[in-house]
Design an enzyme around this catalytic site. Structure first.
Site, PDB file in Angstrom:
ATOM      1  N   SER A  78       0.832  -1.455  -0.117  1.00  0.00           N
ATOM      2  CA  SER A  78      -0.029  -0.080   0.144  1.00  0.00           C
ATOM      3  C   SER A  78       0.840   1.360  -0.229  1.00  0.00           C
ATOM      4  O   SER A  78       1.851   1.656  -0.868  1.00  0.00           O
ATOM      5  CB  SER A  78      -1.083   0.008   1.112  1.00  0.00           C
ATOM      6  N   ASP A 134      -8.821  -5.290  -6.129  1.00  0.00           N
ATOM      7  CA  ASP A 134      -8.454  -4.291  -5.259  1.00  0.00           C
ATOM      8  C   ASP A 134      -9.115  -3.062  -5.857  1.00  0.00           C
ATOM      9  O   ASP A 134      -8.855  -2.265  -6.503  1.00  0.00           O
ATOM     10  CB  ASP A 134      -6.985  -4.063  -5.225  1.00  0.00           C
ATOM     11  N   HIS A 137      -7.499  -5.828  -1.452  1.00  0.00           N
ATOM     12  CA  HIS A 137      -6.157  -5.182  -0.961  1.00  0.00           C
ATOM     13  C   HIS A 137      -5.399  -6.095   0.087  1.00  0.00           C
ATOM     14  O   HIS A 137      -5.556  -5.653   1.303  1.00  0.00           O
ATOM     15  CB  HIS A 137      -6.351  -3.828  -0.229  1.00  0.00           C
TER      16      HIS A 137
END
Length: 666
Positions: free
Chosen positions: A208, A314, A345
């Site tokens: 991320s 995602d 994610h």
């Protein structure tokens, strides 16, 4: 805590405030014998082994001078760097490489599926490092370095959400590891600390925001950064908050900066946060602030190899980020590897742990230690076809994948048309009215019914599997009834399947109660993590690629403008990269509609849009190209060579086979 976009099934503020951030075989790895010699480096070496003491490792903190003064206090910002490294190599006169994770989340939110934070003893020395990287790799002769981005945890400076301060926070550490920057033993002291224990070879990893920083640092071309492993990472911050002018998130970068920065930074960084407000307008205009945070434009500077990992579902950091970064790296000739999962994610440590850890081990051994273990000659891509079922490709997208133009046409029922190779006739139109209460799942469920909020176009049932691999586009010519309009385009596999339930909590995984251990532990730092399993769902359709745009950006991607009601506009919508096989017996569908509820914000009006089908087309990356599509939809080979591709305006263009990214035979 993760950067997270508001989604159909998520409230960004509630999840951001409560969820764990970085979602990162079953083998207990014993504590390494102290003082043992590592295997010799060179062509014969295949694998680094856990021969060093983890308990006796050196744990220290330094503060690296970034050369910036982002908080304007008159002094150069220093970022806190916590280091753990084996003690024995320095005694033996050996230097070691570094694995680095630079993050804003080490104190505010935590890392991994269990939201681990850094911990310190009473003297302020680090004793607990999040994630398994230290436990697993330090005994194998690596240092692990955990960097607090500027403005977070124990660092000076200000968070600027992917801008110069963020990137320099980590780049300066790579420079220090290579003897080009200064570090000190305290935040304000003058006692210099040199990294004379390292070779300088550095690999950055992270999920991320952390993986985003790895992308950004690699795009500076910094010397000494040998490889990066970006997981679910952003490649352009504009595309995190907008897509082609359409807002994707219910707040701006100023909110994220305020969430991750330390209490001290909150007081001193008001000017930086104000700039994030002023120069990131919710109009979706592409300002200088966004250009500075676009790493794709500097992909030609990347020297490091790249091992990219992304969930194809995602909806936080969408695979548009992966696709445009991957393509730019391919154009630059960067060595690459990729894993694509069916998750949202989620970190590969939590969807394919028993394969991930040894693969990552071999990757770092090759690029940081120079071991000739063959990982660079193995298949480039691993792709999850069904929950826990994986296939490989020598290159990705695979050889023979060609952009193939498909044409929508009206059917016998309004709003339910066909999708094929034959252009619609002049004057053929379909009409829909934006309904912000609906989303892509509603459109898919009603694909065979005439509904006012979407136009759907469907192939006949396929006679054989059809694979789409890479990034797609949909060119739309639409006439709006109002001065503003947003568009969505989605690709749907119509047919029953078992998939990872990416829309549920966990985004495709369930956390179990048992733990597995990945290296030795101490009382302050356990190597044992909760196991996970695939969380699945039975579905009768799967949305596998989507894209959005503000029709007002028809003339300029960087600036929206009011529309003239009754006037047609042509715009090409970028769809997220994917790799999906539509099985024989299923149908492929394209839906064009307005607001995709929860994924983009609605426009200020409620437009009705009329599509000119003769000037609307999808350009899809089909493995086997037009011939494969013809076979799958007719059951026969084309009667002659495939027709020339043509643009949606009807102008023919010659067919051409693009170079396959990473295929060294070309």
């Amino acid at each position: 805590m993760e950067i997270r976009a508001r989604g159909t099934r998520w409230s960004s503020r509630s999840i951001v405030a409560t969820a764990a951030a970085a979602l990162l075989g079953v083998l207990l790895i014993p504590t390494a014998a102290r003082g043992a010699q590592p295997p010799a480096a060179g062509a014969a070496a295949q694998e680094s082994r856990p021969v060093y003491s983890y308990e006796g490792a050196i744990r220290e903190s330094v503060w690296v001078d970034t050369g910036l003064d982002s908080d304007k206090d008159g002094g150069s910002d220093r970022v806190a760097v916590d280091v753990i490294r084996p003690r024995e190599p320095a005694r033996q006169g050996r230097k070691i490489p570094v694995i680095m994770d630079a993050s804003p989340y080490y104190s505010c939110c935590g890392r991994g599926n269990e939201s681990q934070k850094k911990t310190y003893d009473a003297a302020g020395d680090p004793v607990g490092f999040p994630l398994h990287y230290d436990n697993y790799f330090v005994p194998r002769g690596y240092a692990f370095v955990a960097v607090d981005l500027a403005g977070t945890n124990r660092s000076d400076g200000c968070v600027d959400v992917g801008g110069r301060s963020d990137i320099q926070s980590a780049k300066a550490v790579v420079d220090w590891l290579n003897g080009r920057a200064r570090a000190y033993g305290s935040r304000t002291g003058t006692d210099r600390v040199r990294a004379d224990w390292t070779t300088g070879a550095t690999g950055m990893i992270g999920k991320s925001y952390d993986g985003t920083i790895a992308n950004g640092v690699a795009a500076t071309g910094v010397e000494g950064l040998k490889t990066i492993v970006p997981i679910s990472a952003i490649s352009s911050w504009y595309d995190y908050y907008f897509q082609q002018g359409a807002p994707l998130y219910d707040s701006g970068p100023d909110w994220l900066a305020g969430y991750v920065e330390s209490p001290e930074a909150s007081d001193r960084c008001q000017a930086v946060r104000q700039r994030l407000i002023d120069e990131a307008p919710r109009t979706g205009d592409l300002t200088r602030l966004w250009t500075e945070r676009d790493y794709v434009r500097n992909a030609d500077k990347v020297r490091a190899s790249v091992f990219a990992v992304h969930g194809m579902q995602d909806l936080n950091v969408r695979t548009k980020h992966l696709g445009q970064w991957w393509d730019a790296l391919a154009d630059a000739g960067v060595e690459r590897k990729i894993w694509l999962s069916q998750t949202g994610h989620v970190d590969p440590f939590d969807f394919r742990r028993a394969a991930w850890v040894p693969t990552l081990h071999r990757w770092f051994d090759h690029y940081l230690l120079g071991y000739d273990n063959g990982i660079d000659r193995e298949p480039m891509a691993d792709i999850e076809r069904a929950p826990d079922q994986w296939s490989t490709d020598r290159v990705w997208p695979p050889r023979g994948t060609e952009p193939t133009t498909l044409r929508p046409a009206s059917g016998t029922v309004p709003g339910v048309g066909t999708l094929g190779r034959t252009p619609a006739g002049p004057g053929s139109t379909e009409t829909f009215t934006d309904d912000p209460r609906l989303d892509e799942t509603d459109w898919a469920a009603d694909i065979d019914r005439s509904t006012p909020a979407k136009s759907g176009f469907i192939t006949r049932p396929l006679s054989r599997d059809l694979r789409l691999s890479g990034s797609a586009t949909v060119t739309v010519t639409a006439t709006p009834s109002t001065a503003t309009a947003h568009l969505s385009a989605v690709l749907i596999d119509l047919g029953p399947d078992t998939i990872r339930d990416y829309s549920a909590a966990g985004e495709g995984i369930t956390t179990l109660t048992e733990r597995t251990c990945w290296g030795p532990s101490t009382t302050a730092d356990s190597s044992c993590y909760l196991e996970t399993a695939a969380r699945t769902a039975q579905v009768d359709h799967t949305v596998f690629s989507r894209g959005w745009a503000d029709l007002g950006t028809y003339a300029s991607a960087g600036h929206g403008r009011p529309l003239t009601p009754g006037k047609p506009y042509t715009l090409t919508v970028d769809l997220a990269a994917s790799d999906h096989v539509v099985p024989a017996g299923h149908r492929l569908a394209l839906v064009i509609a307005g607001t995709d509820r929860g994924l983009i914000d609605p426009p200020s009006t409620t437009p009705t849009l009329t599509l000119d089908l003769n000037r609307t087309a999808a350009r899809l990356p089909i493995t086997g190209g037009a011939e494969a599509f013809h076979r799958a939809t007719t059951g026969t080979a084309p009667p002659h060579s495939a027709p020339r591709e043509s643009r949606p305006d009807g102008v023919a263009e010659p067919r051409r086979t693009p170079p396959i990214p990473g295929d060294r035979s070309r």
